[in-house]
Write an enzyme that holds these catalytic residues in place. Sequence first.
Site, PDB file in Angstrom:
ATOM      1  N   HIS A 262       0.986  -0.983  -0.167  1.00 13.43           N
ATOM      2  CA  HIS A 262      -0.105  -0.015   0.044  1.00 13.43           C
ATOM      3  C   HIS A 262       0.833   1.092   0.074  1.00 13.43           C
ATOM      4  CE1 HIS A 262      -2.187  -3.366   1.797  1.00 13.43           C
ATOM      5  NE2 HIS A 262      -3.229  -2.620   1.352  1.00 13.43           N
TER       6      HIS A 262
ATOM      7  N   PRO B  83      -5.890  -4.876  10.938  1.00 10.24           N
ATOM      8  CA  PRO B  83      -7.335  -4.982  11.448  1.00 10.24           C
ATOM      9  C   PRO B  83      -7.804  -3.522  11.840  1.00 10.24           C
ATOM     10  CG  PRO B  83      -6.092  -6.704  12.474  1.00 10.24           C
ATOM     11  CD  PRO B  83      -5.076  -5.744  12.033  1.00 10.24           C
ATOM     12  N   LEU B  84      -8.368  -2.611  11.073  1.00  5.89           N
ATOM     13  CA  LEU B  84      -8.528  -1.426  11.250  1.00  5.89           C
ATOM     14  C   LEU B  84      -9.332  -1.185  12.263  1.00  5.89           C
ATOM     15  CD1 LEU B  84      -9.609  -0.287   7.571  1.00  5.89           C
ATOM     16  CD2 LEU B  84      -7.222  -0.092   8.835  1.00  5.89           C
TER      17      LEU B  84
ATOM     18  N   ASP C   6      -9.396   6.942   7.407  1.00  7.49           N
ATOM     19  CA  ASP C   6     -10.893   6.945   7.163  1.00  7.49           C
ATOM     20  C   ASP C   6     -11.461   5.592   7.618  1.00  7.49           C
ATOM     21  OD1 ASP C   6     -11.195   9.373   6.049  1.00  7.49           O
ATOM     22  OD2 ASP C   6     -10.071   8.171   4.282  1.00  7.49           O
ATOM     23  N   GLY C   7     -10.541   4.202   7.235  1.00  6.14           N
ATOM     24  CA  GLY C   7     -11.004   3.148   7.620  1.00  6.14           C
ATOM     25  C   GLY C   7     -11.330   2.963   9.122  1.00  6.14           C
TER      26      GLY C   7
ATOM     27  N   HIS D  58      -4.293   3.158  -3.659  1.00  9.83           N
ATOM     28  CA  HIS D  58      -4.146   2.724  -1.915  1.00  9.83           C
ATOM     29  C   HIS D  58      -3.480   1.253  -1.788  1.00  9.83           C
ATOM     30  CE1 HIS D  58      -6.391   0.880   1.422  1.00  9.83           C
ATOM     31  NE2 HIS D  58      -6.216  -0.228   0.727  1.00  9.83           N
TER      32      HIS D  58
ATOM     33  N   GLU E 218     -17.399  -4.452  24.789  1.00 10.99           N
ATOM     34  CA  GLU E 218     -16.444  -5.450  24.866  1.00 10.99           C
ATOM     35  C   GLU E 218     -15.406  -5.523  23.912  1.00 10.99           C
ATOM     36  OE1 GLU E 218     -19.839  -5.409  24.064  1.00 10.99           O
ATOM     37  OE2 GLU E 218     -20.854  -5.771  26.012  1.00 10.99           O
TER      38      GLU E 218
ATOM     39  N   HIS F 155     -21.057 -16.344  33.366  1.00  6.24           N
ATOM     40  CA  HIS F 155     -22.507 -16.641  32.809  1.00  6.24           C
ATOM     41  C   HIS F 155     -22.108 -17.621  31.800  1.00  6.24           C
ATOM     42  CE1 HIS F 155     -23.142 -13.384  35.556  1.00  6.24           C
ATOM     43  NE2 HIS F 155     -24.650 -13.825  35.474  1.00  6.24           N
TER      44      HIS F 155
ATOM     45  N   ASP G 154     -32.501 -15.797  31.332  1.00  3.65           N
ATOM     46  CA  ASP G 154     -32.157 -14.895  30.304  1.00  3.65           C
ATOM     47  C   ASP G 154     -32.082 -15.330  29.012  1.00  3.65           C
ATOM     48  OD1 ASP G 154     -31.911 -12.448  31.748  1.00  3.65           O
ATOM     49  OD2 ASP G 154     -29.745 -12.374  31.993  1.00  3.65           O
TER      50      ASP G 154
ATOM     51  N   HIS H 296     -28.472 -15.149  25.608  1.00  6.87           N
ATOM     52  CA  HIS H 296     -27.212 -14.916  26.547  1.00  6.87           C
ATOM     53  C   HIS H 296     -26.483 -16.338  27.099  1.00  6.87           C
ATOM     54  CE1 HIS H 296     -28.912 -10.835  27.140  1.00  6.87           C
ATOM     55  NE2 HIS H 296     -28.067 -10.713  28.190  1.00  6.87           N
TER      56      HIS H 296
ATOM     57  N   ARG I 137     -22.366 -18.853  36.675  1.00  2.93           N
ATOM     58  CA  ARG I 137     -23.168 -17.880  37.195  1.00  2.93           C
ATOM     59  C   ARG I 137     -23.561 -18.564  38.561  1.00  2.93           C
ATOM     60  NH1 ARG I 137     -29.086 -17.494  37.460  1.00  2.93           N
ATOM     61  NH2 ARG I 137     -29.811 -15.531  38.298  1.00  2.93           N
TER      62      ARG I 137
HETATM   63  C1  LIG Z   1     -11.363  -4.352  10.028  1.00  8.01           C
HETATM   64  C2  LIG Z   1     -10.908  -4.254   8.733  1.00  8.01           C
HETATM   65  N1  LIG Z   1     -11.624  -4.430   7.519  1.00  8.01           N
HETATM   66  C3  LIG Z   1     -11.245  -4.242   6.358  1.00  8.01           C
HETATM   67  C4  LIG Z   1      -9.940  -4.122   6.107  1.00  8.01           C
HETATM   68  C5  LIG Z   1      -9.386  -4.076   4.762  1.00  8.01           C
HETATM   69  N2  LIG Z   1      -9.164  -2.803   4.235  1.00  8.01           N
HETATM   70  C6  LIG Z   1      -7.781  -2.373   4.251  1.00  8.01           C
HETATM   71  S1  LIG Z   1      -7.337  -0.851   4.182  1.00  8.01           S
HETATM   72  C7  LIG Z   1      -8.849  -0.459   3.675  1.00  8.01           C
HETATM   73  C8  LIG Z   1      -9.687   0.818   3.661  1.00  8.01           C
HETATM   74  C9  LIG Z   1      -9.208   1.834   4.438  1.00  8.01           C
HETATM   75  O1  LIG Z   1      -9.284   2.941   4.134  1.00  8.01           O
HETATM   76  P1  LIG Z   1      -8.532   4.278   4.573  1.00  8.01           P
HETATM   77  O2  LIG Z   1      -8.145   4.102   6.152  1.00  8.01           O
HETATM   78  O3  LIG Z   1      -8.971   5.519   4.284  1.00  8.01           O
HETATM   79  O4  LIG Z   1      -7.130   4.122   3.962  1.00  8.01           O
HETATM   80  P2  LIG Z   1      -6.499   4.809   2.760  1.00  8.01           P
HETATM   81  O5  LIG Z   1      -6.934   4.046   1.513  1.00  8.01           O
HETATM   82  O6  LIG Z   1      -6.699   6.317   2.871  1.00  8.01           O
HETATM   83  O7  LIG Z   1      -5.053   4.352   2.886  1.00  8.01           O
HETATM   84  C10 LIG Z   1      -9.853  -1.553   4.125  1.00  8.01           C
HETATM   85  C11 LIG Z   1     -11.293  -2.000   3.771  1.00  8.01           C
HETATM   86  C12 LIG Z   1      -8.935  -4.227   7.209  1.00  8.01           C
HETATM   87  N3  LIG Z   1      -7.668  -3.922   6.936  1.00  8.01           N
HETATM   88  N4  LIG Z   1      -9.437  -4.195   8.340  1.00  8.01           N
HETATM   89 MG   LIG Z   2      -8.579   7.257   3.389  1.00 13.03          MG
END
Ligand SMILES: Cc1ncc(C[n+]2csc(CCOP(=O)(O)OP(=O)(O)O)c2C)c(N)n1
Ligand SMILES: [Mg+2]
Length: 663
Positions: free
Chosen positions: A26, A115-116, A155-156, A261, A411, A461, A469, A473, A520
Amino acid sequence: MAQRKELANAIRALSMDAVQKAKSGHPGAPMGMADIAEVLWNDYLVHNPANPKWVDRDRFVLSNGHGSMLIYSLLHLTGYDLNIDDLKSFRQLHSRTPGHPEYGYAPGVETTTGPLGQGITNAVGMAAAEKTLAAQFNRPGHTIVDHNTYVFLGDGCMMEGISHEACSLAGTMKLGKLIAFWDDNGISIDGHVTGWFTDDTPARFEAYQWHVVRDVDGHDPEAIRQAIEEARAVTDKPSLICCRTVIGFGAPNLAGTHDCHGAPLGEDEIAATRENIGWSHPPFVVPDDVYAGWSAKEKGAAAEQEWNATFAAYREAHPELAAEFERRMAGELPADWDSKAAGFIAAVNDKAETIASRKASQNTLNGYGPVLPELLGGSADLAGSNLTIWSGSEDINKGNGGNYIYYGVREFGMSAIMNGIALHGGFIPYGATFLMFSEYARNALRMAALMKVQSIFVYTHDSIGLGEDGPTHQAVEQTATLRMIPRMSVWRPCDAVESAVAWKAAIDRKAGPSCLIFSRQNLQHQERTADQIAAIGRGGYILSDCDGTPEAIIIGTGSEVGLAMEAAGALAGKGKKVRVVSMPSTDVFDAQDSTYKESVLPASVTARVAVEAGVTDYWLKYVGLNGRVIGIDSFGESAPAGDVYRHFGITAENVVKAVEELL
Ligand SMILES: Cc1ncc(C[n+]2csc(CCOP(=O)(O)OP(=O)(O)O)c2C)c(N)n1
Ligand SMILES: [Mg+2]
């Protein structure tokens, strides 16, 4: 001396060239955030490349982990032990520069991101750890804990729900030393975000009670510098610096588009970019003056030296505290921990209480807590149910240090914050919710295991045994799926003694996370010899036996061990030779030597029945294809616990019947 633009261009060149060489990666985010990174790392970040583990360094987290070449470039350029060949082997097998930054590979990578949304959440945990540690250890005239946590996010990360959980809590916690940079480039993978992300992000963060610096030109070093000054001046709120950037900045045809990207720019565009930004050097060649402009070695060594002097004065004034601080930061347990824990376990055995294992867990915290000031507890708004508060618990937000976090109903956020706390060091975080809602947190559990960090996830639980519940649950498949996470240690104790042993194991386990699963409802105390108590720590052991070789073995965990014992008693009354194996931790049992395992589960005894109030498949590897599993392969029911157990046939009678059918 190289100009700022040239320094930033080194990141752009290394990133586009490494991605091109790897034929994947990237380039867009590193090229877009290069100017911000240059100002932050060269003018503000306090770190020492020669000692990436210096305890009072600033923490830097790249939450948009796909931009990994940004952090690899920064670590290389500033002088970490990450050489140009490491960058050339980006994304290759066994390299120190995997596709996403992974904790434990390149020095200076503080957490695994990709993992964003979890990077920003880890950063909240790091900032909370810093604040709490400072309150616990700093003394008038002696500030030994004082560092910032900086985080880049895209953004992600902003779109991910977990960013709400974490940033909302960070505002409430007033984490003034947390400074986040939003890469506001208007682009994510599918294109311009206007079709799916139109939040008023600054207003959102102001509503969280963050300090927001709006509309910063992310390519203007002076504007970035001013924004950082402003953010650092605000110490009672976390800060968000909103940086307008162009993704792939410098690439004449691809900048500003989603095409840069996550794909190599291509040879032609790379050549055009070199021309455009005025970078005439071949791939992976950085001129000496640019290296000189980046080097943080001298500054870093001086900063650590200065801190060493501060710490020496602290040690002089507060020798015991200083020793305790060093112990905590080294992750060492107190010298008397083993003996204190053994004493507590023996006392629990003597008491022989029949109580819920969640209550036993709380009793254990009361027993261990006074010895372990590093415990930093919490619950996702279920303290009264999870029983995570012990007599020494104190809210960290009260300002006097404290050792307990009210996470609210978050959580996933809680779990990733715990990982950040564990990564920061100085603490063993534990956090709780109902076992069912481990599902909400799942990827953070996986990340804890992947990173080998010591987060202790407490789940109460634990089955249909919670009763009224109902099925929303009542955990059915959760325990089995937690056991399937590689490197996760999972305990489901059957009584108060096993609960205390499980906690001990989780606290001793420095190289990975644990899940402690509690009931529980009340669980019958089981009688044990001293040898049997010692054997609990082997994950599975003979709880009750017959004379000679057994005809059948019943394996149980948690609340079903009582049923197994009742069934074994009934079978003994009918002259059957039956052994009961309690198996609170399958992963710990699996790790025992084969002689021990054979002594508990002899291969010759094939008549085996497992009983656990959960999905049955998991147990086939212990009972064999000819064995029987008493469990539940549907969802639960809302009713008093006893009725639900009878409804699903999880009864001693059915265990007896299953054994008899096998014999
Ligand atoms: C939880 C999660 N979902 C999906 C992805 C796949 N993914 C990687 S980058 C991205 C888009 C991210 O956009 P942005 O943060 O704006 O990055 P930019 O393109 O501006 O570098 C996605 C959907 C991931 N890495 N983690
Ligand atoms: Mg972006």
